[in-house]
Design a protein around this motif. Sequence first.
Motif, PDB file in Angstrom:
ATOM      1  N   ARG A  84     -41.743 -67.712  -6.991  1.00  0.00           N
ATOM      2  CA  ARG A  84     -41.692 -68.909  -6.142  1.00  0.00           C
ATOM      3  C   ARG A  84     -41.259 -70.132  -6.943  1.00  0.00           C
TER       4      ARG A  84
ATOM      5  N   ASN B 117     -37.451 -69.709  -8.019  1.00  0.00           N
ATOM      6  CA  ASN B 117     -36.544 -69.982  -6.891  1.00  0.00           C
ATOM      7  C   ASN B 117     -36.546 -71.458  -6.514  1.00  0.00           C
TER       8      ASN B 117
ATOM      9  N   ARG C 153     -33.301 -73.917  -6.373  1.00  0.00           N
ATOM     10  CA  ARG C 153     -32.977 -74.809  -5.236  1.00  0.00           C
ATOM     11  C   ARG C 153     -32.897 -76.270  -5.678  1.00  0.00           C
TER      12      ARG C 153
ATOM     13  N   VAL D 181     -33.047 -65.338  -3.635  1.00  0.00           N
ATOM     14  CA  VAL D 181     -33.015 -65.002  -2.204  1.00  0.00           C
ATOM     15  C   VAL D 181     -32.610 -66.230  -1.382  1.00  0.00           C
ATOM     16  N   GLY D 182     -31.788 -65.998  -0.373  1.00  0.00           N
ATOM     17  CA  GLY D 182     -31.494 -67.049   0.604  1.00  0.00           C
ATOM     18  C   GLY D 182     -30.643 -68.190   0.083  1.00  0.00           C
ATOM     19  N   ILE D 183     -29.784 -67.933  -0.910  1.00  0.00           N
ATOM     20  CA  ILE D 183     -28.888 -68.991  -1.422  1.00  0.00           C
ATOM     21  C   ILE D 183     -27.698 -69.120  -0.461  1.00  0.00           C
ATOM     22  N   LEU D 184     -27.429 -70.325  -0.020  1.00  0.00           N
ATOM     23  CA  LEU D 184     -26.382 -70.539   0.986  1.00  0.00           C
ATOM     24  C   LEU D 184     -25.214 -71.376   0.459  1.00  0.00           C
TER      25      LEU D 184
END
Lengths: 231, 436
Positions: A12, A15, A19, A42-45
Amino acid sequence: MAEITCGSRSTREINADIRKALAAGEREIIVREPGARHNLGVGILEPVRIRFAGSVGYYCAGLIDGPSIEITGSAGWGLAESMMSGEVVVRGSSGNGAAAAIRGGTVVIHGDAAARLGVSIKGGTVLVAGSCGYMAGFMGQKGRLVVCGDAGDAFADSLYETACFVGGRIQGLGTDAVVEAPTPEDIAWLDSTLAEYFPGAPRGKQFQKVVAGRKLWNFDKREWKVWQEAL
Amino acid sequence: MRDVLQASATFQPAVIEDIQAKADSGLYRIRGWGTLRERRWATFDDLTFLPCSLTRIPLEGYREKCSTRTVLGTRFARNPIELDIPVMITGMSWGALSYNAKVALARGARAVGSSNTTGDGGMLMAERENSRTLIYEVLPSRYGINIHHMRMADAIELTIGQGAKPGTGGLLLGSKVSDMIATQRDLPVGVDQRSPARHPDFLGPDDMIIKVEELREATDGRVPILIKMGASRVFDDVKLAAKAGADIIVVDGMEGGTGASPAILQEHTGIPTLAAVCEARAALEDIGLYGEVQLIIAGGIRDGVDAAKAIALGADAVYIGTAALIALNCNRPLYVEDYQKLGTEPHHCHHCHTGRCPVGITTQDTELMKRLDIEEGADRVANLMRAMTLEIQMLARACGKSDIHHLEPEDMAALSMEASAICGVPLAGTRKVFGR
């Protein structure tokens, strides 16, 4: 380039650091000592480059859309699952379910892939320089799956429109999987793609192409035997 | 004089028809709706409430407050779900249902301060726009999974199975895989979709712990994670789901509905919803998480009475699916000739799988879909949910409760020995809990 060292910190926290770096405008990030932690990246846009210097656990690069992610070691289960776009490159090998249900983008595995490679793939491209385990491509809807080495048992089982290519030996075809000759377009695509990612790979014309026999698409009692084995 | 006609009790007309249909097709029967069996097992009808008399004081039915506020997902998520009522709309996919039906359900739930769920086909943007609280479902098929949509959701439901057919994947026949549905899900048009029973990237409960964490990472720990299962080995499964980190557990009993499934699965797999809620509560109590992990019960919930009994037995909220579709006019005697074309009649239709729904609910046919007016449908769904809520409150007040969540097993008696044994409440007329 931003550098993040995992040390003893939690996924956590790591990540969150990624971010934070992205929010600060960083476009290249190196993450050191990943220690095979699960759920990294996870969840990189964003269309950024992230390199994990080492091995990662389950679901690395899962649910991403756009980034280029490199893993210098090996990856655990569910690598890049449900990816929409981007590129994920693993220098080592991957665990089960690599590229599961991806909708787009490219997953590149320089070593071997374990079972259920590209399971439920819905688009995109999966490239493996080595061999893969059983049930690769199971229930693939769309997209392309390329294995330069050998494929395990039940390869390409219950396919829809995914096109699968194998450069080595296929231990066993899955239900309704059919081998056909690659088209000239397939060969050209394989040659250009493999030249980019795996320069030493076999030439496109050496690959077998496996597609759906379409006997499982809609039930037909004349194909009862196929269904009995499939269900 | 003619002989008296006597039918076989073993080979009843429906059995004869079933055998002959299979002899024609060579395939098991597929249909929608849910179990059609006569209910010989214990159901919520086997319980009755024990309103106040002298031992307890009732609340005034039309004056004194009885809260229906429902908060779910308080265990780990930063933003738990807060609903005005404990009745929620279950996951039914865009694909199984029409666009109009999905939007009407969303608007109906929004109007009463409740939630709706995407289903096995990804998120329809109009559904998000018309929802107050939207639960994003992640199923083994992974149809239409989109991280951007996931992040727009108020909760994520990781579905392991459903009550109508636990242990098996979904089924969407090619007649419903229209251009739009195929695009949404990345599928070939018009091809039957038998989706997988297992998730593509995890197998057992230990892997699922990591999967749940992935979903939390993807949503930054903001929203609750629900784990939904068909009611099978509920006592063990609920404990495993709780161990995996679920904020909320959904247990879907065998009376649950489906858009399409082999009929035998609907009739002969899973355990009834009444039994499921009791096992689920016992499981959470066994591991000391009852109250900390919230419980949603689904599967054949028809009215506020079923909902109140489920809540009294330990549920925090209920899902409705088939009942909400009935509110949208499912099985209503409209367009009767189209029911007849399907070989059925209003009140007997379970032909959702055909894609030829006479009232525009379970279809992708644009002409049929027009028969379902979104505004009118939303009103009807909202009205049903309001009426159910009033029914729950009515029973709670009669039992002296100022909050519907204060209902408890002690507020009920069993009307059958089976219900007594399952629910742990005394059989009416005795002080005995059977089996204890």
